[in-house]
Enzyme design. Structure first.
Site, PDB file in Angstrom:
ATOM      1  N   GLU A  69      34.896  67.949  40.865  1.00 46.35           N
ATOM      2  CA  GLU A  69      36.133  68.617  40.450  1.00 46.35           C
ATOM      3  C   GLU A  69      37.262  67.589  40.390  1.00 46.35           C
ATOM      4  O   GLU A  69      37.794  67.165  41.432  1.00 46.35           O
ATOM      5  CB  GLU A  69      36.444  69.731  41.463  1.00 46.35           C
ATOM      6  CG  GLU A  69      37.290  70.841  40.876  1.00 46.35           C
ATOM      7  CD  GLU A  69      37.603  71.942  41.882  1.00 46.35           C
ATOM      8  OE1 GLU A  69      36.740  72.282  42.718  1.00 46.35           O
ATOM      9  OE2 GLU A  69      38.725  72.452  41.824  1.00 46.35           O
ATOM     10  N   ASP A 262      27.399  65.542  57.446  1.00 47.48           N
ATOM     11  CA  ASP A 262      26.888  66.906  57.304  1.00 47.48           C
ATOM     12  C   ASP A 262      28.051  67.868  57.050  1.00 47.48           C
ATOM     13  O   ASP A 262      28.684  68.364  57.984  1.00 47.48           O
ATOM     14  CB  ASP A 262      26.144  67.267  58.599  1.00 47.48           C
ATOM     15  CG  ASP A 262      25.488  68.631  58.524  1.00 47.48           C
ATOM     16  OD1 ASP A 262      25.824  69.412  57.620  1.00 47.48           O
ATOM     17  OD2 ASP A 262      24.642  68.919  59.386  1.00 47.48           O
ATOM     18  N   HIS A 359      44.853  72.948  36.376  1.00 45.94           N
ATOM     19  CA  HIS A 359      43.448  73.305  36.205  1.00 45.94           C
ATOM     20  C   HIS A 359      43.071  73.417  34.741  1.00 45.94           C
ATOM     21  O   HIS A 359      41.979  73.040  34.343  1.00 45.94           O
ATOM     22  CB  HIS A 359      43.160  74.643  36.908  1.00 45.94           C
ATOM     23  CG  HIS A 359      42.820  74.449  38.351  1.00 45.94           C
ATOM     24  ND1 HIS A 359      42.298  75.416  39.151  1.00 45.94           N
ATOM     25  CD2 HIS A 359      42.945  73.360  39.139  1.00 45.94           C
ATOM     26  CE1 HIS A 359      42.102  74.935  40.362  1.00 45.94           C
ATOM     27  NE2 HIS A 359      42.500  73.696  40.374  1.00 45.94           N
TER      28      HIS A 359
HETATM   29  C1  MEV Z   1      41.488  75.100  44.220  1.00 47.01           C
HETATM   30  O1  MEV Z   1      40.293  74.332  44.203  1.00 47.01           O
HETATM   31  C2  MEV Z   1      42.173  75.055  45.569  1.00 47.01           C
HETATM   32  C3  MEV Z   1      43.445  75.850  45.657  1.00 47.01           C
HETATM   33  O2  MEV Z   1      43.208  77.205  45.282  1.00 47.01           O
HETATM   34  C4  MEV Z   1      43.924  75.773  47.086  1.00 47.01           C
HETATM   35  C5  MEV Z   1      45.123  76.650  47.391  1.00 47.01           C
HETATM   36  O3  MEV Z   1      45.338  77.691  46.741  1.00 47.01           O
HETATM   37  O4  MEV Z   1      45.806  76.304  48.372  1.00 47.01           O
HETATM   38  C6  MEV Z   1      44.472  75.319  44.709  1.00 47.01           C
END
Ligand code: MEV
Length: 408
Positions: A69, A262, A359
């Site tokens: 990611e 782990d 995103h």
């Molecule tokens: C996404 O991978 C992680 C988040 O949702 C964390 C958050 O909301 O604090 C952005």
């Protein structure tokens, strides 16, 4: 021959005959992987990324991360940049040891007479596992409790620089045998517990101005207030808390994976740590103190820099080449700091532009990668996706078709 008894290439052959498509894999690598696990038939690849500067306890580190990611690496970088502008993080790993559990079935048992011998068992274990003691570890504590017809022992083992699962299990087996013989009681089980241990704390104190691109203190203060409010919600609302913690684990797991640790054990312990108050809460906290945004996290990080598969994995060795000579404590301190950095970046995104913006640009990147189009066409598709806020693969294909029609 049973499937597991076949060589990795024979297993692959058998799957190919079933009509299952497999990716190519280098023979030497396949043989190496076959020594690590069971029923091996191939490899799974993750990008190895690097965080170039993390200032922790006044020292600069480069940190490896393994994750698919991209936003995780970007978020960690962003958070660390802000930390670094403020002198970095202060972190402390307690490394007090990991828990082991021994349970016996008992009848008419005198707990007091057992407890009078606890210290002698501790000494006997440390004599038997003298090499661990020589490396700075050993059994630190044995505590006992009687619950109906069950005797519960909790054994605290300092595993020195390793995670310690195997060593702790061996110690428990040794103690189990000795105690069941001497007290004529039957051992029910002996296994390490992944209950939270080896807590590591990281803290940062941030100028408001550093929270903005323009270094504007007033805007920064408003953002800090929102971050603190989000953090407060994470302490009260489990829906938010789980997501907040997912953001922390984004950074934590990526380093655990890169360093051959782990991550399942750490995940399990973190879930319990988040629930220590009785309700599931966020593992981090952000508040305004004396005109600064102060963030803290405390994570159970039962990790190691030796042992397990660390030495036998050439890919994991690269992570240690990047890190340089780090102790288990230092690595835990880096992990906690990066977890906090990922957390800050997520809270900043949520309380400013929203998480979707970052995103979606990654989503666009992934879609464009698989689109059969020229570079110029991809640029035009990207522009349309962003302008019209349409982010699916179908949208991309429709935009491409439109562009081609217009140009024909
Ligand atoms: C996404 O991978 C992680 C988040 O949702 C964390 C958050 O909301 O604090 C952005």
């Amino acid at each position: 021959m049973k499937f597991y008894q076949l060589s990795a290439s024979e297993r692959r052959e058998s799957l190919l005959q079933e009509g299952i498509k497999l990716n190519k894999v280098d023979c030497d690598l396949l043989a190496e992987l076959d020594t690590l696990s069971e029923n091996v038939i191939g490899k799974l690849t993750l990008p190895l990324s690097i965080l170039q500067v993390a200032v922790v306890n006044g020292k600069s580190f480069q940190i490896p991360m393994a994750t698919e990611e991209a936003s995780v690496v970007a978020a960690a970088n962003h958070g660390l940049n802000i930390f670094n502008q403020n002198g970095g993080a202060i972190a402390k790993s307690e490394r007090t040891g990991i828990w082991g559990q021994l349970v016996f079935k008992v009848e008419k048992f005198s707990l007091a007479s057992f407890q009078s011998k606890e210290l002698s068992y501790l000494k006997a274990a440390n004599q038997e596992f003298a090499s661990l003691v020589k490396h700075g570890g050993g059994v630190k504590k044995i505590a006992s409790e009687l619950k109906d017809d069950l005797l519960f022992l909790r054994v605290l083992v300092d595993p020195a620089e390793s995670m310690g699962a195997n060593r702790t299990n061996a110690i428990l087996e040794f103690l189990g045998q000795k105690i069941s013989q001497e007290f004529a009681i039957k051992k029910l089980y002996a296994i390490l517990s992944n209950y939270p241990s080896q807590f590591t704390h990281a803290k940062v104190s941030l100028d408001f101005a550093s929270l903005t691109k323009t270094q504007d203190k007033k805007i920064g203060e408003k953002i800090a207030q929102k971050v603190a409010l989000l953090s407060k919600i994470g302490k009260q609302d489990s829906y938010r808390a789980v997501t907040n913690n997912k953001g922390i684990m984004n950074g934590v797991d990526a380093i655990l994976l890169a360093t051959g640790n782990d991550f399942r054990a750490v995940e399990a312990a973190c879930h319990q740590a988040a629930s220590l108050s009785g309700a599931y809460q966020s593992l981090s906290s952000w508040q305004i103190e004396d005109g600064k945004l102060v963030g803290e996290v405390s994570l159970p990080l039962a990790i190691g820099v030796v042992g397990g598969s660390i030495k036998s994995r050439s890919d994991v060795q690269v992570a240690y080449n990047i890190l340089g000579q780090v102790s288990a404590s230092e690595l835990a301190e880096l992990i906690a700091t990066v977890g906090l950095a990922n957390n800050l970046a997520a809270l900043l995104a949520i309380s400013t532009v929203g998480i979707q913006k970052g995103h979606m640009s990654l989503q666009i990147r992934n879609i464009l990668k698989n689109l059969s189009a020229t570079d110029n066409e991809k640029k035009a598709v990207k522009q349309l996706m962003q302008e019209q806020k349409r982010y699916s693969e179908t949208d991309a294909k429709n935009f491409l078709q439109k562009i081609r029609e217009e140009n024909s």
